[in-house]
Enzyme design. Structure first.
Site, PDB file in Angstrom:
ATOM      1  N   ARG A 273     -21.856  44.149  -4.196  1.00 28.71           N
ATOM      2  CA  ARG A 273     -23.034  43.941  -5.025  1.00 28.71           C
ATOM      3  C   ARG A 273     -24.306  44.292  -4.273  1.00 28.71           C
ATOM      4  O   ARG A 273     -24.435  44.016  -3.098  1.00 28.71           O
ATOM      5  CB  ARG A 273     -23.091  42.475  -5.495  1.00 28.71           C
ATOM      6  CG  ARG A 273     -22.648  42.315  -6.927  1.00 28.71           C
ATOM      7  CD  ARG A 273     -22.420  40.883  -7.300  1.00 28.71           C
ATOM      8  NE  ARG A 273     -23.592  40.026  -7.142  1.00 28.71           N
ATOM      9  CZ  ARG A 273     -23.617  38.743  -7.511  1.00 28.71           C
ATOM     10  NH1 ARG A 273     -22.556  38.199  -8.056  1.00 28.71           N
ATOM     11  NH2 ARG A 273     -24.696  38.015  -7.335  1.00 28.71           N
TER      12      ARG A 273
ATOM     13  N   ARG B 164     -30.280  27.595 -14.452  1.00 30.94           N
ATOM     14  CA  ARG B 164     -30.707  27.720 -13.059  1.00 30.94           C
ATOM     15  C   ARG B 164     -32.104  27.188 -12.835  1.00 30.94           C
ATOM     16  O   ARG B 164     -32.598  27.235 -11.718  1.00 30.94           O
ATOM     17  CB  ARG B 164     -30.748  29.201 -12.715  1.00 30.94           C
ATOM     18  CG  ARG B 164     -29.537  29.718 -12.024  1.00 30.94           C
ATOM     19  CD  ARG B 164     -29.770  31.205 -11.939  1.00 30.94           C
ATOM     20  NE  ARG B 164     -29.317  31.711 -10.691  1.00 30.94           N
ATOM     21  CZ  ARG B 164     -28.141  32.281 -10.513  1.00 30.94           C
ATOM     22  NH1 ARG B 164     -27.291  32.381 -11.492  1.00 30.94           N
ATOM     23  NH2 ARG B 164     -27.822  32.746  -9.343  1.00 30.94           N
TER      24      ARG B 164
ATOM     25  N   ARG C  26     -31.891  34.476  -1.942  1.00 28.69           N
ATOM     26  CA  ARG C  26     -31.192  33.824  -3.058  1.00 28.69           C
ATOM     27  C   ARG C  26     -30.932  32.351  -2.746  1.00 28.69           C
ATOM     28  O   ARG C  26     -31.044  31.496  -3.620  1.00 28.69           O
ATOM     29  CB  ARG C  26     -29.879  34.551  -3.357  1.00 28.69           C
ATOM     30  CG  ARG C  26     -30.107  35.898  -4.061  1.00 28.69           C
ATOM     31  CD  ARG C  26     -28.906  36.823  -3.954  1.00 28.69           C
ATOM     32  NE  ARG C  26     -27.695  36.279  -4.524  1.00 28.69           N
ATOM     33  CZ  ARG C  26     -26.475  36.693  -4.211  1.00 28.69           C
ATOM     34  NH1 ARG C  26     -26.310  37.661  -3.318  1.00 28.69           N
ATOM     35  NH2 ARG C  26     -25.426  36.158  -4.784  1.00 28.69           N
TER      36      ARG C  26
ATOM     37  N   ARG D  37     -18.169  39.840   0.499  1.00 28.42           N
ATOM     38  CA  ARG D  37     -17.590  39.856  -0.846  1.00 28.42           C
ATOM     39  C   ARG D  37     -17.425  41.274  -1.377  1.00 28.42           C
ATOM     40  O   ARG D  37     -18.228  42.161  -1.122  1.00 28.42           O
ATOM     41  CB  ARG D  37     -18.472  39.060  -1.800  1.00 28.42           C
ATOM     42  CG  ARG D  37     -18.025  39.199  -3.254  1.00 28.42           C
ATOM     43  CD  ARG D  37     -18.670  38.195  -4.150  1.00 28.42           C
ATOM     44  NE  ARG D  37     -20.112  38.332  -4.173  1.00 28.42           N
ATOM     45  CZ  ARG D  37     -20.895  37.518  -4.868  1.00 28.42           C
ATOM     46  NH1 ARG D  37     -20.363  36.517  -5.562  1.00 28.42           N
ATOM     47  NH2 ARG D  37     -22.193  37.690  -4.864  1.00 28.42           N
TER      48      ARG D  37
ATOM     49  N   LYS E 112     -18.350  29.923  -7.771  1.00 25.05           N
ATOM     50  CA  LYS E 112     -18.431  29.704  -9.207  1.00 25.05           C
ATOM     51  C   LYS E 112     -17.551  30.707  -9.967  1.00 25.05           C
ATOM     52  O   LYS E 112     -16.775  30.333 -10.832  1.00 25.05           O
ATOM     53  CB  LYS E 112     -19.890  29.823  -9.704  1.00 25.05           C
ATOM     54  CG  LYS E 112     -20.839  28.821  -9.036  1.00 25.05           C
ATOM     55  CD  LYS E 112     -22.259  28.925  -9.585  1.00 25.05           C
ATOM     56  CE  LYS E 112     -22.956  30.243  -9.300  1.00 25.05           C
ATOM     57  NZ  LYS E 112     -23.232  30.494  -7.874  1.00 25.05           N
TER      58      LYS E 112
END
Ligand code: AP5
Ligand code: MG
Ligand code: ZN
Length: 219
Positions: free
Chosen positions: A163, A91, A174, A130, A16
């Site tokens: 993160r 969400r 998640r 990431r 996203k």
């Protein structure tokens, strides 16, 4: 009205943020990422950030009332007049209903929901590898999208970091939260006839080509 009132929907790691960067530069709409706004509040230790922190670190959703409030405020900024790109919002069904009500109140409605679909195991690999820019939030990946210099942002020279919610255990939670609370939004928006499903399991360029075709030409 509202042709460029866009939503980027998809599981954690779907791309996203990566694709939002392309859309905002081609279509000239602001990128509204609730995740980025919440991380900013955590970093600045605002009261909202202090409340949001424990949910985010566990990979759970921050309460609807908090998130709906920040998005409503943001949508009142004049830069959203010609459209916007929401990334990570809505969400939950109550968030989607609140957005519909807010847009309806000003004679607008969601123009397109881009649903980026990616296989679950690929998502775990994407998220655990990431790295994010501390300054401009651009996402990179140690193997799939490495920066030119290790731990330095290609776009602004900022420092890259991992993160807090990108550990494997938190990523699994998640993904579960996504399936239970967010995936039903695809059906919710199907009823409005605005969903474009995009295969996110291909190179970022190919994913973006599909997104562009779905949104149509810039104004
Ligand atoms: P948020 O920041 O929105 O995180 P998320 O939805 O979990 O999504 P990510 O940002 O992890 O993934 P992405 O889809 O942006 O992927 P990216 O482009 O980075 O939310 C974080 C937390 O905030 C939530 O858990 C919640 O606590 C809270 N929150 C936020 N919004 C909320 C709301 N509305 N309500 C309640 N709580 C809320 O890409 C991922 C990686 O893959 C990168 O390394 C990238 O380089 C790589 N990659 C991208 N595309 C490709 C490709 N095509 N091929 C290979 N690798 C790729
Ligand atoms: Mg993101
Ligand atoms: Zn940067």
């Amino acid at each position: 009205m509202g042709q460029f009132d866009l939503i980027m929907l998809g599981p954690p790691g779907a791309g996203k943020g990566t694709q939002a960067a392309n859309v905002v530069s081609d279509y000239g709409v602001p990128h509204i990422s609730t995740g980025d706004m919440l991380r900013d509040a955590v970093k600045n230790q605002t009261p909202m950030g202090m409340e949001a922190k424990r949910y985010m670190e566990a990979g759970d959703l921050v309460p609807d009332s908090v998130v709906i409030g920040i998005v409503k405020d943001r949508l009142q900024q004049p830069d959203t007049a010609k459209g916007f790109l929401l990334d990570g919002f809505p969400r939950t069904i109550p968030q989607a209903e609140a957005l519909d009500a807010a847009l309806g109140g000003i004679g607008r409605s969601v123009g397109k929901v881009v649903a980026i679909l990616v296989d679950e195991e690929a998502l775990v690999a994407r998220l655990t590898g990431r790295r994010i820019c501390r300054t401009c939030q651009a996402p990179f990946h140690v193997s799939f999208n490495p920066p030119k210099t290790v731990d330095v942002c290609d776009r602004c020279g900022g420092e890259l970091y991992q993160r807090a919610d990108d550990s494997e255990a938190t990523v699994r939670n998640r993904l579960e939260v996504y399936r239970a609370q967010t995936e039903p939004l695809i059906e919710y928006y199907d009823k409005q006839g605005v969903v474009a499903r995009v295969d996110g399991d291909q190179s970022p360029d190919k994913v973006y080509a599909e997104i562009k075709a779905a949104i149509g030409p810039a104004a």
